[in-house]
Design a protein around this motif. Structure first.
Motif, short mmCIF file in Angstrom:
data_model
loop_
_atom_site.label_atom_id
_atom_site.label_comp_id
_atom_site.label_asym_id
_atom_site.label_seq_id
_atom_site.Cartn_x
_atom_site.Cartn_y
_atom_site.Cartn_z
N PRO A 194 0.81 -1.23 0.00
CA PRO A 194 0.00 0.00 0.00
C PRO A 194 0.83 1.27 0.00
O PRO A 194 0.29 2.36 -0.27
N TRP A 195 2.14 1.17 0.25
CA TRP A 195 3.00 2.35 0.29
C TRP A 195 3.50 2.77 -1.09
O TRP A 195 4.21 3.75 -1.23
N ILE A 196 3.14 2.01 -2.14
CA ILE A 196 3.58 2.32 -3.51
C ILE A 196 2.56 3.22 -4.20
O ILE A 196 1.35 2.97 -4.17
N ASN A 197 3.04 4.27 -4.85
CA ASN A 197 2.22 5.09 -5.73
C ASN A 197 2.17 4.38 -7.09
O ASN A 197 3.19 4.24 -7.76
N LEU A 198 0.99 3.97 -7.52
CA LEU A 198 0.86 3.14 -8.71
C LEU A 198 0.54 3.94 -9.97
O LEU A 198 0.13 3.36 -10.98
N ASP A 199 0.76 5.24 -9.97
CA ASP A 199 0.57 6.05 -11.18
C ASP A 199 1.50 5.54 -12.28
O ASP A 199 2.71 5.42 -12.09
N GLY A 200 0.93 5.26 -13.44
CA GLY A 200 1.73 4.79 -14.57
C GLY A 200 2.12 3.34 -14.50
O GLY A 200 2.88 2.86 -15.34
N VAL A 201 1.63 2.59 -13.51
CA VAL A 201 1.96 1.17 -13.35
C VAL A 201 0.75 0.33 -13.73
O VAL A 201 -0.36 0.56 -13.25
N GLU A 202 0.96 -0.65 -14.59
CA GLU A 202 -0.11 -1.56 -15.00
C GLU A 202 -0.06 -2.86 -14.20
O GLU A 202 -1.09 -3.41 -13.82
N CYS A 203 1.16 -3.36 -13.95
CA CYS A 203 1.32 -4.62 -13.23
C CYS A 203 2.75 -4.72 -12.72
O CYS A 203 3.59 -3.84 -12.98
N GLY A 204 3.05 -5.80 -12.04
CA GLY A 204 4.41 -6.04 -11.54
C GLY A 204 4.69 -7.52 -11.49
O GLY A 204 3.78 -8.35 -11.34
N SER A 205 5.96 -7.89 -11.64
CA SER A 205 6.37 -9.29 -11.47
C SER A 205 7.12 -9.38 -10.15
O SER A 205 8.00 -8.55 -9.85
N TYR A 206 6.78 -10.39 -9.36
CA TYR A 206 7.27 -10.48 -7.99
C TYR A 206 7.80 -11.88 -7.72
O TYR A 206 7.16 -12.88 -8.05
N GLY A 207 9.00 -11.94 -7.17
CA GLY A 207 9.60 -13.22 -6.81
C GLY A 207 9.20 -13.61 -5.41
O GLY A 207 9.57 -12.95 -4.44
N THR A 208 8.44 -14.69 -5.30
CA THR A 208 7.92 -15.09 -3.99
C THR A 208 8.87 -16.00 -3.22
O THR A 208 8.65 -16.24 -2.03
N GLU A 209 9.90 -16.51 -3.89
CA GLU A 209 10.82 -17.44 -3.21
C GLU A 209 12.18 -17.40 -3.89
O GLU A 209 12.29 -17.39 -5.11
#
Length: 501
Positions: free
Chosen positions: A217-232
């Motif tokens: 929730p601390w990220i400003n998502l202006d201009g962001v469509e999605c993200g790739s995240y490494g869970t492990e």
């Protein structure tokens, strides 16, 4: 000592002529001592040359060079001087060179392995000055596999690198993942990359805008469509501790670390095949190393490994790569590029849920400890490339490029304070920003381990294992890295990695 059949033919003859390296130093300053208005030249002591194994020496010379220090109280530490010959000579003792030595000695103790490192305290070593990131999110499968191997190694490193009567090593791995943010026009590409990474076994996922807002929730998502995240398996660790632990283990295994600067390669004429016939050509048989004790040592080597990091291009030119009289006109396209890492304090910034975040602008940051500190940085554009003359830091780059990007993405950084900074060098591959590994097409006993372009900390362990396999089995056994060979530059088949940070 027996070598693998692939390299046994590379153990070169013992009758080559040795050219003595005589270093002379000149000064344009006026000397202090003058007699009757006549300036006298200051005498400069020439370096003593200690010849290699191919140089015949009398018994008297052997006693003088190798036993005199013991009898006259001039003993040096065990790793101080350079041997007369070795099976594997590794030029560069950072993470990659140290990993090559580790796997050679761990799996094939019959090899005599020597590392020559000119920066013995690692004050300029790329691996020591990096941000220590480890990610599986690359756009080429082999790069994903190499980083995944590093993750697997770090699961058991305490056992693998444990040294008798020493404390258990600790590299302080933080498995908090990487988060790549993408705008709308990069979303499909990011999805395809994640699918490929998952096929290789990586635990990466795509998070949509709503999922990102819920998780971070601390990220400003202006201009962001999605993200790739490494869970492990992704995160960051302390490369200094890893190199020091591996070096200590190498010394226990019998690897010789030598302080010095490789200043010259020596050659021998050998018969090689060309088409259906034979021809005589020069092949490197060893090096001359200038040691801080004032001597120059010659060292014969069956196999030489270029693990010189940002200075790999310098070593390649020295051996004759790019010289049409010795090889051809194809040079090793590796040069140093300076990058800055900044430490900031932000009391209201993200805490334990903070991944290693890569912004759409290219700027990055990650948490450093638990006291509200973070490290951050960005790669400059081509027209902003800083001078490599020294390791000075450009604070304007932080103020004008890095801070605006991270403060826009995480509003809490508007209340941050810059605390410190440092600079380090990338071993930058100017053609395709990817690894160069394996033998040179003409100098088959000269191996590359270069050009990782900032990914050496993530890939160095896999590179070390790969070069061991190549030397011992004559082929790659675990990860096929043949696409990263030197021959791709002559054949004009670049291997482009698009996830460069």
């Amino acid at each position: 000592m027996m070598l693998n059949m692939t390299y046994r033919s590379l153990v070169l003859g013992q009758n080559s002529r040795v050219l003595q390296q005589c270093g002379r130093f000149f000064s344009d300053k006026v000397p202090a001592n003058k007699k009757e208005g006549k300036v006298e030249k200051e005498e400069v002591k020439e370096r003593e040359y200690v010849g290699p194994g191919s140089e015949p020496r009398s018994a008297l010379k052997v006693l003088k060079n190798e036993f005199e220090p013991m009898f006259f109280g001039k003993g040096e530490k065990q790793d101080a001087t350079v041997p007369r010959r070795t099976d594997f000579l590794i030029i560069g003792g950072g993470l990659t060179g140290t990993a090559v030595a580790f796997f050679l000695k761990q799996h094939a103790d019959m090899y005599d392995v020597t590392i020559v490192e000119r920066d013995y305290c690692y004050t300029r070593a790329s691996s020591m000055l990096s941000a220590g990131g480890l990610r599986h999110q690359f756009t080429i499968p082999e790069n994903v596999q190499m980083s995944m191997y590093t993750t697997e190694f770090l699961k058991t490193y305490k056992t693998l690198l444990g040294v008798k009567n020493q404390d258990t090593p600790c590299v302080d791995f933080h498995p908090h993942g990487y988060l790549f943010l993408a705008p709308e026009d990069r979303a499909q590409f990011l999805l395809e990359c994640v699918q490929m990474q998952r096929e290789q076994g990586a635990k990466t996922v795509i998070l949509g805008k709503s999922e990102l807002a819920e998780k971070f929730p601390w990220i400003n998502l202006d201009g962001v469509e999605c993200g790739s995240y490494g869970t492990e398996g992704e995160g960051w660790f302390d490369p200094w501790q890893l190199v020091q632990a591996m070096k200590a283990k190498n010394i226990e295994l019998g690897v010789r670390y030598c302080e010095g600067d490789v200043v010259k390669f020596r050659y021998e004429d050998v018969q090689t095949t060309e088409g259906a016939g034979f021809r005589m050509s020069k092949q490197p048989i060893g090096v001359d190393v200038e040691h801080p004790n004032g001597k120059t040592y010659g060292c014969d080597a069956s196999v030489m490994v270029n693990a010189a990091g940002p200075w790999a291009g310098e070593i390649a030119r020295m051996v004759g790569i790019g010289d049409p009289e010795l090889t051809d006109d194809i040079v090793l396209p590796v040069e140093p590029r300076k990058r800055f890492v900044y430490t900031v304090h932000c009391p209201e910034g993200p805490t334990l849920d903070c991944p290693f975040l890569i912004d759409t602008s290219g700027a990055y940051f990650r948490r450093e400890g638990l006291g509200g500190h973070y490290i951050c940085g960005a790669s400059p554009s081509e027209d902003q490339e800083p001078s490599i003359a020294d390791l000075s830091v450009d604070y304007d780059f932080y103020q004008n490029v890095v801070w605006p990007s991270i403060a826009h993405r995480v509003p809490a950084f508007n209340n941050s304070k810059l605390k410190s900074a440092w600079a380090g060098f990338y071993d930058y591959n100017t053609v395709d920003q990817n690894l160069i590994i394996g033998p040179h097409p003409k100098f088959r006993n000269f191996l590359f381990a270069n050009g990782m372009s900032g990914h050496g900390v993530q890939q160095g362990l896999a590179i070390g294992r790969a070069l061991f396999e190549l030397a011992f089995y004559s082929e790659y056994k675990t990860i096929d890295l043949s696409m990263f060979d030197f021959g791709r530059f002559k054949e004009k088949r670049p291997v482009l990695e698009e996830a460069i940070v």
